[in-house]
Design a protein around this motif. Sequence first.
Motif, short mmCIF file in Angstrom:
data_model
loop_
_atom_site.label_atom_id
_atom_site.label_comp_id
_atom_site.label_asym_id
_atom_site.label_seq_id
_atom_site.Cartn_x
_atom_site.Cartn_y
_atom_site.Cartn_z
N HIS A 99 -2.34 4.39 4.84
CA HIS A 99 -0.93 3.98 4.76
C HIS A 99 -0.28 4.02 6.14
O HIS A 99 0.36 3.05 6.58
N GLY A 103 -0.10 1.84 -3.61
CA GLY A 103 -1.50 2.22 -3.35
C GLY A 103 -1.69 3.72 -3.38
O GLY A 103 -2.07 4.34 -2.38
N SER A 104 -1.43 4.34 -4.54
CA SER A 104 -1.52 5.79 -4.65
C SER A 104 -2.96 6.31 -4.48
O SER A 104 -3.17 7.47 -4.12
N HIS A 105 -3.94 5.45 -4.72
CA HIS A 105 -5.33 5.86 -4.60
C HIS A 105 -5.86 5.70 -3.18
O HIS A 105 -6.99 6.10 -2.89
N ILE A 106 -5.06 5.10 -2.30
CA ILE A 106 -5.50 4.88 -0.92
C ILE A 106 -5.18 6.13 -0.10
O ILE A 106 -4.10 6.71 -0.23
N PRO A 107 -6.11 6.59 0.77
CA PRO A 107 -5.85 7.79 1.59
C PRO A 107 -4.57 7.64 2.42
O PRO A 107 -4.28 6.55 2.92
N THR A 116 0.83 -1.20 0.00
CA THR A 116 0.00 0.00 0.00
C THR A 116 0.87 1.25 0.00
O THR A 116 0.51 2.27 -0.61
#
Length: 315
Positions: free
Chosen positions: A276, A268-272, A264
């Motif tokens: 992270h 996981g660039s789209h995860i807030p 992530t």
Amino acid sequence: MLLLNGSVFVPSVLTLIGIPGLQSVQCWIGIPFCVMYVIAVTGNSLILGIIRYERSLHKPMYIFLAMLGATDIALSTCILPKMLGIFWFHLPEISFAACLLQMWLIHSFQAIESGILLAMALDRYVAICDPLRHTTIFSQQLLTHIGVGVTLRAAILTVPSIMLIKCRLKLYRTTVISHSYCEHMAVVKLAIEDVRINKIYGLFVAFSILGFDIIFITLSYVQIFLTVFQLPQKEARFKAFNTCIAHICVFLQFYLLAFFSFFTHRFGSHIPPYVHILLSNLYLLVPPFLNPIVYGVKTKQIRDHVLKMFLPKKP
């Protein structure tokens, strides 16, 4: 020293903001984190004390458990006091040298813990698949070599990542780290220069340590299961399998959290951002918190000694 475009040349002080997007509730998040830390230190210290003073537990399985407990105490202590300083006392600043030291210690202890889990899996493999040679193979000398080897492997492989930051990266776009501790990629992303070498070496260390260990741990348990299921008696199968349950639980929670956090953070660039950071924090805090509970519940010898300490004998 400030240069053109507001970039900073080798900052002397960095600022950790904690959990991005959750700064207003960090003081409350710190409470369960603190409870987990207290339980981790207390539980692992209790296991260390029991194994240290109970001579019947001076066996490879429990010596590895003591190594794991000491590593868990060190790992959680590297991160939580400073994190609580950020959450509760608004002390976000950390010197650049201290940040690099914290980074090296955290990643070293993570690698040491992975190596100890591999050693525990191999110990169970020999104990179940070749029990007559277990005492001969896992001698005191081998245990010492494993402890030294695991520590040296972690220290040597993680040092270059620190040196690459210190020697290659001179210009930083900001001194603010969007994290609650000094994590390798979080610091590398602050730099203006080309950081591909830093990223590649970080991936190399992650896969050479975690990848290598998880492959051999998996192979060990596959062979253990094959041997256990071939035992003729149901009671013998249950007893053999029961000795591995605690190890499997610890193995799964450590590596599942490790891979979730690792992937992530990098892909996981789209995860807030707060997801992270929370995953990274849980990856470092949950294993030290759960390990003494899992081993205390599932390991009869440890459980019996704990009950003997806290429950007085009936007259």
